[in-house]
Design an enzyme around this catalytic site. Structure first.
Site, PDB file in Angstrom:
ATOM      1  N   SER A 171       0.993  -1.065   0.070  1.00 52.62           N
ATOM      2  CA  SER A 171      -0.195  -0.133   0.210  1.00 52.62           C
ATOM      3  C   SER A 171       0.823   1.285   0.009  1.00 52.62           C
ATOM      4  O   SER A 171       2.140   1.099   0.415  1.00 52.62           O
ATOM      5  CB  SER A 171      -0.920  -0.072   1.308  1.00 52.62           C
ATOM      6  OG  SER A 171      -1.692   1.239   1.322  1.00 52.62           O
ATOM      7  N   TYR A 221      -2.842  -0.275  10.572  1.00 44.41           N
ATOM      8  CA  TYR A 221      -3.022  -0.602   9.209  1.00 44.41           C
ATOM      9  C   TYR A 221      -1.483  -0.389   8.425  1.00 44.41           C
ATOM     10  O   TYR A 221      -0.808  -1.172   7.800  1.00 44.41           O
ATOM     11  CB  TYR A 221      -4.171  -0.006   8.512  1.00 44.41           C
ATOM     12  CG  TYR A 221      -4.091  -0.362   7.058  1.00 44.41           C
ATOM     13  CD1 TYR A 221      -4.752  -1.495   6.438  1.00 44.41           C
ATOM     14  CD2 TYR A 221      -3.518   0.563   6.067  1.00 44.41           C
ATOM     15  CE1 TYR A 221      -4.559  -1.755   5.230  1.00 44.41           C
ATOM     16  CE2 TYR A 221      -3.695   0.297   4.701  1.00 44.41           C
ATOM     17  CZ  TYR A 221      -4.318  -0.923   4.334  1.00 44.41           C
ATOM     18  OH  TYR A 221      -4.403  -1.211   2.773  1.00 44.41           O
TER      19      TYR A 221
END
Length: 255
Positions: free
Chosen positions: A146, A159
């Site tokens: 990501s 996250y």
């Protein structure tokens, strides 16, 4: 006209978390380029419905139902695919989740769930598939990282930690497995319109911020990840290893 560097005919790809969103887009994209695909998730009915829809377009699609956060289930599931469906030539570790809340209030149980879903699954499935690839002396593993492997934003620190781990686990897999003829790389999506991000897509204030923050000035569409996946799955990336490819509209250029 043939493009052998991007032709996936005769290859089989397992894509985790592929009943919707990025996983489904990548599975469909690989199938468009000739690969047979195995969809993975925990909801058999949902997977079968997705598989039927893809088969109706002429693609070769199977399903592998197992929980990627359960190491024993992963080993059984991968071994069953190898025995009953055929060798896994390409693995895309896509399964992931998000939970947003201020770090000081972040529940411990959600921290553990994020680690299991976003990091442990990459290790479990990667290891189970690599054991077969090592015997064959070839394979492609693509982990979904990501922009949060590089960036941070309030409310998603855990996250961010998991996606940083995916980036470095990709490097570690390369260090151990490249010698066996396996290429292990990661794709790091920026902000894409997916079910995982729907709350942010619907937030006018956030979308306005994102458009100003991203040089491309927009959200990404999931189909824009297909080219990167096809490249990393095919012959064109035969000497690309341990790399994280950011597909983010340029947002990581503006640190």
């Amino acid at each position: 006209m043939s493009f052998p560097l991007f032709d996936l005919s005769g290859r089989r790809a397992l894509v985790t978390g592929s009943s919707q969103g990025i996983g489904l887009a990548l599975a469909s994209g690989l199938a468009q380029h000739g690969a047979s695909v195995v969809l993975n998730g925990r909801d058999r009915a949902k997977l079968e419905a997705t598989a039927r829809a893809l088969r109706d377009t002429g693609y070769d699609v199977a399903v592998g139902v197992f929980d990627v956060t359960d190491a024993s289930a992963v080993k059984r599931g991968v071994d069953e695919i190898e025995a009953a469906i055929g060798p896994i030539d390409i693995l895309i570790n896509n399964a992931g989740m998000q939970f947003r809340t201020p770090l000081e209030d972040f529940p411990a149980e959600h921290w553990e769930q994020l680690l299991k879903t976003n990091v442990s699954s990459v290790f479990y499935v990667g290891q189970a598939v690599a054991r077969h690839m090592i015997k064959r002396g070839a394979g492609k593993i693509i982990n979904i990282a990501s922009v949060q492997s590089e960036l941070a934003r309030p409310g998603i620190a855990p996250y961010t930690a998991t996606k940083g781990a995916v980036k470095n686990l990709t490097r570690g897999m390369c260090a151990d497995w490249a010698k066996y003829g396996i290429q292990i790389n990661a794709i790091a999506p920026g902000y894409f319109k997916t079910p995982l991000n729907q709350a942010l897509v619907d937030n006018a204030e956030f979308s306005s911020w994102l458009e100003k923050r991203t040089p491309a000035a927009r959200w990404g569409d999931v189909d824009e990840l297909i080219g990167a996946a096809v490249f990393l799955s095919g012959k064109g990336s035969s000497f690309v290893n341990g790399h994280t490819l950011y597909v983010d509209g340029g947002i990581t250029t503006c640190l």
